[in-house]
Each structure stands twice: as C-alpha cells, then as structure tokens.
Motif scaffolding. Sequence first.
Motif, PDB file in Angstrom:
ATOM      1  N   ILE A 195       0.912  -1.095   0.112  1.00 45.10           N
ATOM      2  CA  ILE A 195       0.001  -0.174  -0.057  1.00 45.10           C
ATOM      3  C   ILE A 195       0.919   1.263   0.010  1.00 45.10           C
ATOM      4  O   ILE A 195       0.663   2.336  -0.507  1.00 45.10           O
ATOM      5  N   GLU A 196       1.990   1.219   0.550  1.00 48.04           N
ATOM      6  CA  GLU A 196       2.867   2.286   0.569  1.00 48.04           C
ATOM      7  C   GLU A 196       3.285   2.777  -0.999  1.00 48.04           C
ATOM      8  O   GLU A 196       3.721   3.843  -1.188  1.00 48.04           O
ATOM      9  N   ARG A 197       3.442   1.674  -1.798  1.00 48.44           N
ATOM     10  CA  ARG A 197       3.785   1.860  -3.375  1.00 48.44           C
ATOM     11  C   ARG A 197       2.481   2.821  -3.865  1.00 48.44           C
ATOM     12  O   ARG A 197       2.491   3.831  -4.655  1.00 48.44           O
ATOM     13  N   LEU A 198       1.288   2.463  -3.405  1.00 48.96           N
ATOM     14  CA  LEU A 198       0.198   3.194  -3.794  1.00 48.96           C
ATOM     15  C   LEU A 198       0.035   4.604  -3.508  1.00 48.96           C
ATOM     16  O   LEU A 198      -0.069   5.519  -4.182  1.00 48.96           O
ATOM     17  N   TYR A 199       0.433   4.910  -2.101  1.00 56.12           N
ATOM     18  CA  TYR A 199       0.479   6.145  -1.611  1.00 56.12           C
ATOM     19  C   TYR A 199       1.520   7.028  -2.275  1.00 56.12           C
ATOM     20  O   TYR A 199       1.325   8.213  -2.692  1.00 56.12           O
ATOM     21  N   ALA A 200       2.666   6.366  -2.593  1.00 54.55           N
ATOM     22  CA  ALA A 200       3.758   7.167  -3.109  1.00 54.55           C
ATOM     23  C   ALA A 200       3.226   7.556  -4.436  1.00 54.55           C
ATOM     24  O   ALA A 200       3.836   8.594  -4.902  1.00 54.55           O
ATOM     25  N   ILE A 201       2.866   6.816  -5.227  1.00 50.04           N
ATOM     26  CA  ILE A 201       2.437   7.163  -6.589  1.00 50.04           C
ATOM     27  C   ILE A 201       1.378   8.209  -6.669  1.00 50.04           C
ATOM     28  O   ILE A 201       1.466   9.103  -7.314  1.00 50.04           O
ATOM     29  N   THR A 202       0.369   7.966  -5.870  1.00 45.57           N
ATOM     30  CA  THR A 202      -0.882   8.704  -5.873  1.00 45.57           C
ATOM     31  C   THR A 202      -0.478  10.165  -5.588  1.00 45.57           C
ATOM     32  O   THR A 202      -0.804  11.240  -5.883  1.00 45.57           O
ATOM     33  N   ASN A 203       0.317  10.127  -4.292  1.00 46.47           N
ATOM     34  CA  ASN A 203       0.552  11.505  -3.537  1.00 46.47           C
ATOM     35  C   ASN A 203       1.673  12.323  -4.462  1.00 46.47           C
ATOM     36  O   ASN A 203       1.334  13.585  -4.706  1.00 46.47           O
ATOM     37  N   THR A 204       2.450  11.652  -5.318  1.00 46.97           N
ATOM     38  CA  THR A 204       3.403  12.407  -5.961  1.00 46.97           C
ATOM     39  C   THR A 204       2.808  12.810  -7.341  1.00 46.97           C
ATOM     40  O   THR A 204       2.821  14.099  -7.783  1.00 46.97           O
ATOM     41  N   TYR A 205       1.999  12.038  -7.807  1.00 49.18           N
ATOM     42  CA  TYR A 205       1.147  12.634  -9.061  1.00 49.18           C
ATOM     43  C   TYR A 205       0.395  13.704  -8.794  1.00 49.18           C
ATOM     44  O   TYR A 205       0.315  14.752  -9.467  1.00 49.18           O
ATOM     45  N   VAL A 206      -0.440  13.826  -7.814  1.00 48.19           N
ATOM     46  CA  VAL A 206      -1.168  14.654  -7.160  1.00 48.19           C
ATOM     47  C   VAL A 206      -0.382  16.243  -6.852  1.00 48.19           C
ATOM     48  O   VAL A 206      -0.863  17.138  -7.247  1.00 48.19           O
ATOM     49  N   SER A 207       0.484  15.979  -6.176  1.00 47.15           N
ATOM     50  CA  SER A 207       1.573  16.872  -5.553  1.00 47.15           C
ATOM     51  C   SER A 207       2.171  17.658  -6.719  1.00 47.15           C
ATOM     52  O   SER A 207       2.285  18.972  -6.729  1.00 47.15           O
TER      53      SER A 207
END
Length: 471
Positions: free
Chosen positions: A237-249
């Motif tokens: 789930i940390e990979r999901l957080y990282a991808i999503t957070n980075t793209y949105v940010s």
Amino acid sequence: MSNYRPYLFPIVLFLLQILFTLIFGFYSGYEYFPVSNVTDFENPPRGLVEFYYSMFTDIHVMMFIGFGFLMTFLSHYSYSAIGFNFILCAFTVEWALIMRGFMFDWNVSEQKFLVDIQSLSTADFVSASILISMGAVLGQVSPLQLIIMSFMEVPLQVVNEWIGTHFLCASDAGESMFVHVFGAYFGLAVAFVLFHSKILDSTLEKSRYTSDLFSIIGTMFLFCFWPSFNAGTASGIERLYAITNTYVSICASVIGAFLMSTLVKKGKLDMIHIQNSTLAGGVAVGTVATSNIGLHGAMTIGTLAGMISVLGFHFLLPKLQRIRIHDTCGVNNLHGMPGLMAGITGIILVFCGNRSNFLDHLTDVCLSGGKQRTNNMQSAYQAAALGLTLCIAIVGGLITGAVLRLPIFVQNFENFEDESNWHLPEVGEAGEAGQPSDAGSLNKILDRRFSIIPVANMNKNMQRRFSVFPE
C-alpha cells in the motif's frame, strides 16, 4: 604542463575505470529471486526483477533524458549540458554501485556485495544528487572537475544516507533530504568556492527560443516519471500512496507555478519557472510520499512548493550572487527549498500517529531504543537527519570546491560556451562547408532561404518569431 593538461580528463577516467573494474571483479555478485518462489507480493524480495524493473527504467529515463534535456536551456551550452550529464551519470552509477554495495548491500557470508534491480535504482538516486550539484555549477567547471566532484561527492552522499537510515532511522521514501537537499547544498557550496566575478559578466549565460523548447522536453520527462522515483523502492500500500501522492502533488505544483509566475511577472509567464518550478511538488512530497497524507495534503504540499519555487527564482536567485554563489540552474529553488520543505513536513507528520508510517520501519539498530521510539523521539531524529544532511553537504561541498581549485584541475575555458570542449559542426552558405555556425550567420541563412517576407519589413513581434537563433 599545458602539453598534458587536455589529456587529464581521459587519463583520470581510464584509471578510475580500471579501479572500478577490479572492485567489481573481486567484490560484486548478482542477486536473483525467481517469481515462482514469491509468496508475498505485498512485500516482494529485492531480487524480484519482474516487480522492480519497470520503475527502474522510469528512473533511468529521468536521469539520462529528463535531467539532461532540462539543462539545455543555455543558448551556447547545450552540447555540454546533455553530454556532461551523460558521462557524469554513467560514471556516478558505477561508483555508487560500489559505495552502496559496501555500505548497504554487503553479504557477510559471501564476502561480496550483491547487485539487483533495487541496487541499480538506488545508484540512480545517487546520480540524481550529483546531477543536481552539477546544475549549480553548470557552465562554470570543466568535465575533469565534474568527474573529480562526483568522485568526492558520492561517498559523502552514501555515508550520509547510511547514517540517516540505519542509525537515525529517518524516513525519506522519495529521497528529498538525502538526494535533493544534499545535492543542492553540496553544489551551492562548490559554487561558492569556485565563484569568480567574470561569471557575472558573461554574455553567453542566456537562453533562446529553441534551447528553452529542448529544456521543457526534459521537464516533461521528469514530470511524467517522478511518481516512479518516489515509489521505486516501495511496495504494498505504500507504493500506492507514493504514486498517488506524488502525481497529485506534482500536478498541484504546476498550478502553483503558473499561478505565481503570472503574478510576479505581471500578467505574463516566465519559461524558467515553467521548466523548473512545475516539478517542485515531486520534491516537496518525497519524504512523506509513502504516508497516508490524503489527497488534500498532497495538493497543499504541491501547490505551496510550486509557488515557493517561483518566488525563489524571482527574488532569491539574484541575491545569492551577492554572497558569491552563482546558481546556474537555480537548484536551490527546485531542489533545495522544496527539499527542506519535505524534511520539515516529515518532522511535523510524525505527530499524526499511524498516518506517517514512520514508526513501522524502525529496527533494533536504531538509536534510542530502536523499535521503542515515541513520536516525539522520531520527530527529533527526522530533524537530526535533515540537519546532518545540510552539514555534510555544505562542509563536503566547500572541501570539494577547494580541491577543484587546485592548479592541476583548473583549465582555461569560456564559461557557458560549448566550443571550449566540443568540435562543433560547421554550416556554410549555399552548401559550402567551412563557415562557423555562429548565431548571426545562421540567422542570415535562414532569413534568406525561409523568410517569405523580408525581415526588414516585419514588425518587432514578427522578427522575434522568425529569428530562430537571436543574436
């Protein structure tokens, strides 16, 4: 001395390549884990090629194409920007594999460091730090000095990260502290030592329409692949957080950069802001990328990062020159300040309990009780890691700059000019070779061959559009 000085660059490369080859021969090995043996894909082993390779290729593209083209904005230094990026990145990957192999990946039983796809990715992370430092001194140093700088910087960066992750146990998933902050302030410290007044007087430190277009290509590559950079070593789930957070940010930083650029430039946009500040969100969210910060948190971080980066380019960049720091690419604004913002965000997020996930990665090796740390203690160690990174980067950069100023490494060349290091193509009129391809002669050729309307009869706006290489 002048007879052998031009050959120092290939001599140093040759000797270091022999050294690296011997080290790889005696102390390296491969690590592979077959996919058929994997039982837990949420926490896959490092040797699983199928899981990590796709993101490794994304990171690789960022280093060689993204950073390379991003630095081509100087009108007379595009060959050097992309060429030196190429050699420096390749050299750094080799050196980083060795240094990280001994520090992070040493196998006691086999007496070797084992190399896998994750090793290659983390070597690229190290190269990112060195390329950031290169951006601070772009056009001010020779290729030999860049190699010496990389040779000295890589061990410092690796040791700093090893202390920060193994003993301080600071979480920095997207390497905002250990890569971006370190690379930026190491490079600025080198620039401070190497500063000379003639840099400020150079007429070649400018962009042109075509060089800015090439530079924005680098921006687009970095923008597209930055989620892989922040999520490259994560799983579950940390990979999901990282991808999503980075793209949105990073999308939010585009909005923030366009918004603030229009304000500070009074209704118009500045291309330097669009090339750089639009990426600040990827840096600023890095430390907390694998945490549950919420999409609203990612948007807030990215928007503020884009705006702060633009303000840095507009107000702070000229002031750095007053204290003898010439930051060619503005790395303080894209990597330094957003990296500090990421580190501070990490310090604050620890107090949010389980949302940070920082305490989940503690080990018994960590200082002050290891797994028994409280949120307050972890926050203090996050701050310590950020402070240590700044100290090692600045002190190491000052020492490295002093070494680069030694007479044996100093070479006479024109700042921000390709001709000192490259054989440039020649363009002749009417198909004849032999005439130098300077901006003026090219404009005359293009004006005569491709302008339907005589340039003299155009208004100023049209002249700017049809003059591909402004004199």
